[in-house]
Design an enzyme around this catalytic site. Structure first.
Site, mmCIF file in Angstrom:
data_model
loop_
_atom_site.group_PDB
_atom_site.id
_atom_site.type_symbol
_atom_site.label_atom_id
_atom_site.label_comp_id
_atom_site.label_asym_id
_atom_site.label_seq_id
_atom_site.Cartn_x
_atom_site.Cartn_y
_atom_site.Cartn_z
ATOM 1 N N SER A 41 0.826 -1.198 0.000
ATOM 2 C CA SER A 41 0.000 0.000 0.000
ATOM 3 C C SER A 41 0.871 1.263 0.000
ATOM 4 C CB SER A 41 -0.956 -0.039 1.202
ATOM 5 O OG SER A 41 -1.985 0.912 1.086
ATOM 6 N N ASP A 205 -5.816 -3.960 -1.952
ATOM 7 C CA ASP A 205 -4.732 -3.637 -1.020
ATOM 8 C C ASP A 205 -4.030 -4.890 -0.501
ATOM 9 O OD1 ASP A 205 -3.226 -2.734 1.263
ATOM 10 O OD2 ASP A 205 -4.480 -0.950 1.290
#
Length: 352
Positions: A41, A205
């Site tokens: 991320s 993610d």
């Protein structure tokens, strides 16, 4: 000049804390150089900039000048009704925001430094024990929610996706890793149907499966590591925090709490292990939300300073020789003073 591999935790808009820690690692008298970097991320974003050869001071400038509110991109048809656009995005596209600005910003920034595909990040290291398909300067973690798999890109392109890593976009992989569920539309990647059974996979993610992959570069053979793997985690070193308690008053709040619990559970085991915790810089980001896209310049400075200070304290006790000998306890001193402000001994870390 010592060498280390570096792993960066995800944390949404809190990436300035990562940059502060990296800055402290490279500005000391005997600065670190990083052979390989990995992240999830926000950690993937900062790691990609570092792998592209961008110096920490320039990364800080890039992050300082970035207007995070632009990440909240919605279809132009909803330009005059932004909240309605976010609601429709969540219902129809599985994410409030398109993520196009995020992807294009990453692509443009990397391209300006000569990085477009993974071929641009090949790692020419004749002493590496890694197989050829893993010899890259960067690894990002992505969650393949189509099949429930964690992808380590570019390592898993060929075996799990059936495509040539060197032809794939680095920006696409980073965008996929940073696709915070509910906030950004999931990333769809084209793959070989012969491998996956479908023409594409859906990615979100990487933090859903591993937000802090501190062990990704660890060796598992009988050969000693040439240098350490250091990590930066965007949280204080505590086991339980009451600051994150949520009443889950709405379905959306409950969903976010469930997601946060899932994203933290896997890596909490690592943090509890002294072998991992003793090589981790813990950056206290209490009070900052990973999805606060209105982060101010002062907020970024606060995060950067917290990261910088935390890494200085880490360096004041870090010792590669002690870590190799298993003396983790002496490296976990939470009261270590900053260099020049007390009697703690200097670090002797990171030598091959």
């Amino acid at each position: 000049m010592p060498t280390a591999d570096l792993v960066l935790e995800g944390g949404g808009v809190k990436g300035s804390g990562l940059v502060g820690a990296i800055t402290a690692l490279v500005e000391r008298d005997d600065p670190y150089t990083f052979a390989r970097v990995a992240g999830t991320s926000a950690g993937a974003i900062v790691a990609s900039l570092l792998a592209a050869g961008i110096a920490p001071p320039e990364i800080k400038t890039i992050m300082d000048e970035l207007d995070f509110s632009k990440f909240e991109d919605e279809p132009k048809v909803f330009a005059h009704a932004p909240h309605l656009g976010a609601a429709f995005g969540l219902l129809l596209r599985e994410g409030m925001y398109l993520g196009d600005f995020l992807r294009n910003w990453i692509a443009d920034t990397l391209a300006a430094h000569g990085v477009r595909t993974w071929a641009d990040l090949k790692d020419d290291d004749p002493g590496s024990a890694l197989p050829p398909e893993r010899r890259y300067k960067l690894v990002v973690i992505v969650s393949d929610v189509s099949r429930g798999l964690m992808l380590r890109l570019p390592w898993d392109y060929e075996a799990l996706l059936g495509v040539d890593a060197d032809t794939q976009s680095v920006a696409d992989a980073v965008r996929a890793s940073a696709s915070i569920p509910f906030f950004f539309e999931p990333m769809r990647m084209e793959v070989d149907p012969a491998i996956t059974g479908h023409s594409h996979i859906v990615c979100t993610d990487g933090g859903m499966l591993s937000n802090y992959p501190i062990d990704i570069f660890d060796r598992h053979d009988d050969t000693a590591s040439r240098w350490p793997t250091l990590g930066v985690k965007l949280s204080a070193r505590t086991s339980v925090s009451t600051d994150t308690w949520s009443p889950d008053a709405t379905d959306f709040q409950l969903a976010k709490s469930l997601l946060a619990t899932m994203m933290g559970a896997h890596d909490r085991v690592h943090v509890a292990d002294p072998a991992f915790a003793s090589r981790t810089v813990f950056v206290d980001t209490t009070g900052f939300s990973a999805t606060d896209f209105t982060l101010s310049a002062a907020d970024k400075t606060t995060l950067f300073t917290s990261g910088h200070t935390s890494a200085q304290r880490f360096l004041n006790v870090w010792d590669w020789a002690k870590w190799k000998a298993g003396d983790y306890a002496s490296l976990l001193n939470p009261h270590a003073v900053l260099p020049g402000s007390g009697s703690a001994s200097g670090a002797v870390g990171g030598k091959q």
